[in-house]
Motif scaffolding. Structure first.
Motif, PDB file in Angstrom:
ATOM      1  N   ASP A  14       0.858  -1.180   0.000  1.00  0.00           N
ATOM      2  CA  ASP A  14       0.000   0.000   0.000  1.00  0.00           C
ATOM      3  C   ASP A  14       0.899   1.236   0.000  1.00  0.00           C
ATOM      4  O   ASP A  14       1.464   1.607   1.020  1.00  0.00           O
ATOM      5  N   THR A  28      -0.319   4.129  -1.354  1.00  0.00           N
ATOM      6  CA  THR A  28      -1.301   5.115  -1.808  1.00  0.00           C
ATOM      7  C   THR A  28      -1.225   6.373  -0.937  1.00  0.00           C
ATOM      8  O   THR A  28      -0.440   6.447   0.008  1.00  0.00           O
ATOM      9  N   SER A  74      -8.434   4.361  -0.479  1.00  0.00           N
ATOM     10  CA  SER A  74      -7.648   3.322  -1.169  1.00  0.00           C
ATOM     11  C   SER A  74      -7.065   2.340  -0.173  1.00  0.00           C
ATOM     12  O   SER A  74      -7.027   1.132  -0.422  1.00  0.00           O
ATOM     13  N   ARG A  75      -6.606   2.852   0.958  1.00  0.00           N
ATOM     14  CA  ARG A  75      -6.047   1.961   1.984  1.00  0.00           C
ATOM     15  C   ARG A  75      -7.127   0.981   2.457  1.00  0.00           C
ATOM     16  O   ARG A  75      -6.869  -0.206   2.661  1.00  0.00           O
ATOM     17  N   ILE A  94      -7.730  -1.646  -0.289  1.00  0.00           N
ATOM     18  CA  ILE A  94      -6.646  -2.640  -0.317  1.00  0.00           C
ATOM     19  C   ILE A  94      -6.799  -3.593   0.876  1.00  0.00           C
ATOM     20  O   ILE A  94      -6.649  -4.811   0.741  1.00  0.00           O
ATOM     21  N   ASP A  95      -7.117  -3.038   2.029  1.00  0.00           N
ATOM     22  CA  ASP A  95      -7.295  -3.855   3.235  1.00  0.00           C
ATOM     23  C   ASP A  95      -8.412  -4.884   3.031  1.00  0.00           C
ATOM     24  O   ASP A  95      -8.272  -6.058   3.394  1.00  0.00           O
ATOM     25  N   MET A 112      -0.792  -7.331   3.326  1.00  0.00           N
ATOM     26  CA  MET A 112      -0.722  -5.933   2.874  1.00  0.00           C
ATOM     27  C   MET A 112       0.371  -5.232   3.690  1.00  0.00           C
ATOM     28  O   MET A 112       0.377  -5.306   4.916  1.00  0.00           O
ATOM     29  N   TYR A 132       1.526  -1.878   4.762  1.00  0.00           N
ATOM     30  CA  TYR A 132       0.999  -0.511   4.846  1.00  0.00           C
ATOM     31  C   TYR A 132       2.127   0.489   5.099  1.00  0.00           C
ATOM     32  O   TYR A 132       3.044   0.244   5.893  1.00  0.00           O
TER      33      TYR A 132
END
Lengths: 81, 321
Positions: B211, B213, B218-219, B222-223, B233, B235
């Motif tokens: 991630d 981003t 968006s986070r 993705i999560d 993921m 982060y």
């Protein structure tokens, strides 16, 4: 009274102008009591910021009674990438 | 002078192979498919023929050649470990000899890295350094996802891009630049922003999702996909002089939604809050580091923890989730 150390990160640090604060609180004070105090010290700069709380390096999702000597961190989400 | 296992294999008839390892290493890892003589370190300088010195990992021999100013002498890059792997698999891993010498990585760890498929969402401040470090570490394939174009204000923190790249698509420029660093890596690009419709298909073929981003929606997306597909993921987030890193959703470990439930409000993004150019390099590289550790299986790692790095005071706090 109990004494707690507040670790300030990201937006909290800029709003309060400090990396770290030591505050005296009434016995029985909780993390949500402390969050209100922190938000009021920020003069509105944290009003639209979500804060998560960690006590002694452990994330706490529930309102938790604070003890003398606790280290409390307020963690805001950050957007940048 | 250095010689790789592949080069040695091509010209071994013309070279004397000198194994300088102690007997325990020679017995445990005999050199496969090549004739060698055994020689103690002190005697190597007496051998005047054109020769290749072999130690276990190729590091002792490099030092010996420099210290003793040995002429007509090569050091076998990656040593006996890389040679035997080359003989077994016909794959030359000596390029990564400084990684494979680490007991935590070794040849087996490097093979895991070479087989890994990583998706990077966002090719900005975090995506640039993360992609560079993963690529040179030997990651097998990278999938870069972004629809943004390069702008002048990106350049101070996105070192893959230069002034002549302005207005060009980031993923296209990034692929071109990254390919030069390691031409053998497969780099797939998707010139699109991640959204609810495309996220599943874009990310489903990944071993790890990075991630990189610059916004919370968006986070969260993705999560969500990371949880659904059980793909970890990595982060990363930035704010002025600070960065956050965590490894989310590894076999049910906490994810972004456990750290920040609902739709949290964060205030400004990088563009509004500002960020010092060197900070994304640090945080993006920590994301790459955690990715490599995760792929190889090295602990401790930031699973169930968030790292908050303060570049102003150089403090790092790890908080358990």
């Amino acid at each position: 009274m109990i004494k707690v150390t507040i670790k300030c990160f990201s937006q909290v640090k800029y709003a309060l102008g400090e990396n770290e604060l030591v505050l005296e609180l009434e016995n029985g004070s909780t993390s949500s009591n402390l969050e209100k105090i922190i938000r009021s010290k920020a003069n509105g700069q944290l009003d639209d910021i979500s804060l998560r709380i960690a006590i002694n390096q452990h994330y706490e999702s529930e309102d938790t009674e604070l003890k003398d000597g606790d280290e409390v961190a307020f963690i805001p989400p950050v957007q940048g990438g | 002078m250095i010689i790789t296992p592949k080069e040695l294999n091509d010209q071994k008839k013309d070279l004397l192979i000198v194994d300088i390892r102690p007997s325990n290493q020679r017995n445990e890892t005999p050199l496969n498919g090549i004739n060698s003589i055994v020689c103690e370190n002190g005697e190597v300088s007496n051998i005047k023929e054109k020769k290749v010195l072999v130690c276990q990992y190729g590091i002792v021999t490099e030092g010996l050649i420099i210290e003793d100013d040995l002429q007509n002498t090569f050091s076998l890059l990656g040593g006996a470990e890389a040679w035997n792997e080359f003989r077994k698999e016909q794959k030359d891993l000596s390029q990564w000899s400084r990684q494979t010498v680490l007991p935590e990585i070794g040849i087996e760890g490097q093979k895991k890295i070479l087989n890994a498929k990583i998706s990077i969402v966002g090719m900005g401040g975090l995506g640039c350094p993360a992609s560079q470090s993963l690529l040179v570490a030997g990651i097998g394939s990278l999938h870069l996802i972004d629809n943004d174009t390069v702008s002048l204000s990106n350049l101070h923190r996105q070192p893959l891009f230069s002034p002549e790249d302005i207005d060009n698509k980031k993923v296209i420029v990034a692929k071109k630049k990254l390919s030069k660093l390691n031409p053998e890596v497969s780099i797939k690009i998707s010139d699109t922003f991640l959204d609810e419709k495309n996220a599943y298909s874009l990310l489903s073929n990944s071993d790890v999702i990075i991630d990189a981003t610059d916004n919370i929606k968006s986070r969260q997306l993705i999560d969500k996909i990371s949880k659904e597909l059980n793909i970890p993921m990595i982060y990363g987030g930035l704010y002025r002089f600070e960065g956050q890193v965590s490894v989310f959703n590894v076999d049910g470990s906490p994810g972004y939604s456990e750290l920040f439930p609902d739709l949290p409000s964060a205030g400004d993004a990088c563009a509004d809050a500002g960020v010092l150019g060197a900070l994304p390099g640090i945080i993006g590289n920590i994301q790459a580091l955690e990715t490599l550790k995760l792929i190889v299986g090295i602990e401790p790692i930031l699973i169930g923890k968030i790292l908050i790095y303060d570049g102003m005071n150089h403090t790092a706090k790890t908080i358990r989730l």
